[in-house]
Design an enzyme around this catalytic site. Sequence first.
Site, PDB file in Angstrom:
ATOM      1  N   SER A 148      -7.678  -8.721  -6.997  1.00 49.35           N
ATOM      2  CA  SER A 148      -8.642  -9.676  -6.444  1.00 49.35           C
ATOM      3  C   SER A 148     -10.036  -9.184  -6.812  1.00 49.35           C
ATOM      4  CB  SER A 148      -8.511  -9.717  -4.917  1.00 49.35           C
ATOM      5  OG  SER A 148      -9.618 -10.403  -4.348  1.00 49.35           O
ATOM      6  N   TYR A 162      -7.278  -4.992   2.883  1.00 49.27           N
ATOM      7  CA  TYR A 162      -7.068  -5.875   1.727  1.00 49.27           C
ATOM      8  C   TYR A 162      -7.813  -5.326   0.502  1.00 49.27           C
ATOM      9  CZ  TYR A 162      -6.739 -10.214  -0.987  1.00 49.27           C
ATOM     10  OH  TYR A 162      -6.474 -11.152  -1.970  1.00 49.27           O
TER      11      TYR A 162
HETATM   12  N1  LIG Z   1      -6.005 -17.493  -2.836  1.00 52.28           N
HETATM   13  C1  LIG Z   1      -7.003 -16.722  -3.202  1.00 52.28           C
HETATM   14  O1  LIG Z   1      -8.170 -17.102  -3.118  1.00 52.28           O
HETATM   15  C2  LIG Z   1      -6.739 -15.346  -3.747  1.00 52.28           C
HETATM   16  C3  LIG Z   1      -7.848 -14.611  -4.236  1.00 52.28           C
HETATM   17  C4  LIG Z   1      -7.622 -13.352  -4.752  1.00 52.28           C
HETATM   18  C5  LIG Z   1      -6.354 -12.826  -4.802  1.00 52.28           C
HETATM   19  N2  LIG Z   1      -5.305 -13.551  -4.329  1.00 52.28           N
HETATM   20  C6  LIG Z   1      -3.983 -12.936  -4.369  1.00 52.28           C
HETATM   21  O2  LIG Z   1      -3.039 -13.783  -4.997  1.00 52.28           O
HETATM   22  C7  LIG Z   1      -1.753 -13.529  -4.450  1.00 52.28           C
HETATM   23  C8  LIG Z   1      -1.110 -14.833  -3.993  1.00 52.28           C
HETATM   24  O3  LIG Z   1      -1.945 -15.407  -3.007  1.00 52.28           O
HETATM   25  P1  LIG Z   1      -1.813 -16.914  -2.521  1.00 52.28           P
HETATM   26  O4  LIG Z   1      -3.196 -17.396  -2.339  1.00 52.28           O
HETATM   27  O5  LIG Z   1      -0.877 -17.656  -3.392  1.00 52.28           O
HETATM   28  O6  LIG Z   1      -1.193 -16.678  -1.066  1.00 52.28           O
HETATM   29  P2  LIG Z   1      -0.132 -17.537  -0.248  1.00 52.28           P
HETATM   30  O7  LIG Z   1      -0.358 -17.166   1.168  1.00 52.28           O
HETATM   31  O8  LIG Z   1      -0.181 -18.974  -0.657  1.00 52.28           O
HETATM   32  O9  LIG Z   1       1.270 -16.952  -0.747  1.00 52.28           O
HETATM   33  C9  LIG Z   1       1.745 -15.674  -0.414  1.00 52.28           C
HETATM   34  C10 LIG Z   1       3.246 -15.714  -0.422  1.00 52.28           C
HETATM   35  O10 LIG Z   1       3.722 -14.382  -0.144  1.00 52.28           O
HETATM   36  C11 LIG Z   1       4.797 -14.492   0.770  1.00 52.28           C
HETATM   37  N3  LIG Z   1       4.903 -13.247   1.552  1.00 52.28           N
HETATM   38  C12 LIG Z   1       4.048 -12.779   2.488  1.00 52.28           C
HETATM   39  N4  LIG Z   1       4.502 -11.630   2.993  1.00 52.28           N
HETATM   40  C13 LIG Z   1       5.665 -11.348   2.368  1.00 52.28           C
HETATM   41  C14 LIG Z   1       6.609 -10.305   2.480  1.00 52.28           C
HETATM   42  N5  LIG Z   1       6.457  -9.302   3.347  1.00 52.28           N
HETATM   43  N6  LIG Z   1       7.717 -10.348   1.685  1.00 52.28           N
HETATM   44  C15 LIG Z   1       7.897 -11.366   0.809  1.00 52.28           C
HETATM   45  N7  LIG Z   1       7.030 -12.381   0.672  1.00 52.28           N
HETATM   46  C16 LIG Z   1       5.933 -12.376   1.444  1.00 52.28           C
HETATM   47  C17 LIG Z   1       4.473 -15.673   1.645  1.00 52.28           C
HETATM   48  O11 LIG Z   1       5.655 -16.193   2.273  1.00 52.28           O
HETATM   49  C18 LIG Z   1       3.843 -16.646   0.653  1.00 52.28           C
HETATM   50  O12 LIG Z   1       4.812 -17.491   0.069  1.00 52.28           O
HETATM   51  C19 LIG Z   1      -1.959 -12.534  -3.308  1.00 52.28           C
HETATM   52  O13 LIG Z   1      -1.698 -11.224  -3.777  1.00 52.28           O
HETATM   53  C20 LIG Z   1      -3.414 -12.686  -2.973  1.00 52.28           C
HETATM   54  O14 LIG Z   1      -3.965 -11.520  -2.398  1.00 52.28           O
HETATM   55  C21 LIG Z   1      -5.465 -14.807  -3.794  1.00 52.28           C
END
Ligand SMILES: NC(=O)c1ccc[n+]([C@@H]2O[C@H](COP(=O)([O-])OP(=O)(O)OC[C@H]3O[C@@H](n4cnc5c(N)ncnc54)[C@H](O)[C@@H]3O)[C@@H](O)[C@H]2O)c1
Length: 255
Positions: A148, A162
């Site tokens: 991120s 985080y």
């Molecule tokens: N959305 C953003 O703005 C953003 C920005 C920077 C980084 N990210 C990173 O991208 C990645 C995906 O994020 P996203 O926005 O799609 O999030 P999201 O919340 O839409 O999806 C996360 C998924 O992980 C699953 N999950 C959570 N805990 C779990 C566990 N213990 N075991 C198995 N599965 C688990 C959830 O069920 C969910 O389906 C993450 O690593 C997040 O930190 C997202």
Amino acid sequence: MNARFTGQTALVTGAAGGIGSAIARALAAEGARVGLIDFDAQAGGRLEASLRAQGRDACFAQADVSRFDACQAAYDLIARTLGEPGILVNNVGISPKTAGRALKVWEMPPQEWDRVVSVNLNSAFYLTRLASPGMVRERRGRIINMSSVAGKAYCDIVAAHYAATKAGLIGLTRHWAAELGEYEVTVNAIAPGRISTPLLKTVPQEINDAVTRVTAMRRLGTPEEVADACLFFASDEARFVTGQVLDVAGGWLMT
Ligand SMILES: NC(=O)c1ccc[n+]([C@@H]2O[C@H](COP(=O)([O-])OP(=O)(O)OC[C@H]3O[C@@H](n4cnc5c(N)ncnc54)[C@H](O)[C@@H]3O)[C@@H](O)[C@H]2O)c1
């Protein structure tokens, strides 16, 4: 159709979420068999069914990735069903807030700290530990870690756990790139900015609006835009690219 991944197996963690499902769909659309790991059995099952309905090879394994034994069982199921993955996307991540706010160090319950470290960081080690022997043996592999911009620059929206795990993923990316390079296994990271997924709903809308105002492109990103970067790292075109971190942030923070 451009099918860069025909005959290859990919494994995506957090596959039922916003970014994970976009990555899984994009890999499948270009011919990959996709292994899907997620905690959410319903959403994971729906994704598997929808990919299969499109004629893709997909296998969902429900697991809590914070535990090595659960990762091992999920990995084994996917490897048995689809073959050992040559592409691993360590995408899973959580960013807990309390009443829409990131807790300060003096407020942070140690259990929350441990949970974030084990889901965001330990899971990447667990899956890479499981998938790397096959990649080394085959002398080909692609590992992509979802970091991120908050792992590269201070960002007051997220809590320290985080930021620490996302910075940790960058450390792992470089270290594993060095360890695995001689086996033609590349390891890279993506640093998304603010991407429109369910994760954004952990904070009030005003916070996302404030980010948009200081983002060069004046909008949030889409999961598909992150998936495009992921597919580049997974592809043959990126075969001499390793140990790198690519911002997909529309010019937010420009770290
Ligand atoms: N959305 C953003 O703005 C953003 C920005 C920077 C980084 N990210 C990173 O991208 C990645 C995906 O994020 P996203 O926005 O799609 O999030 P999201 O919340 O839409 O999806 C996360 C998924 O992980 C699953 N999950 C959570 N805990 C779990 C566990 N213990 N075991 C198995 N599965 C688990 C959830 O069920 C969910 O389906 C993450 O690593 C997040 O930190 C997202």
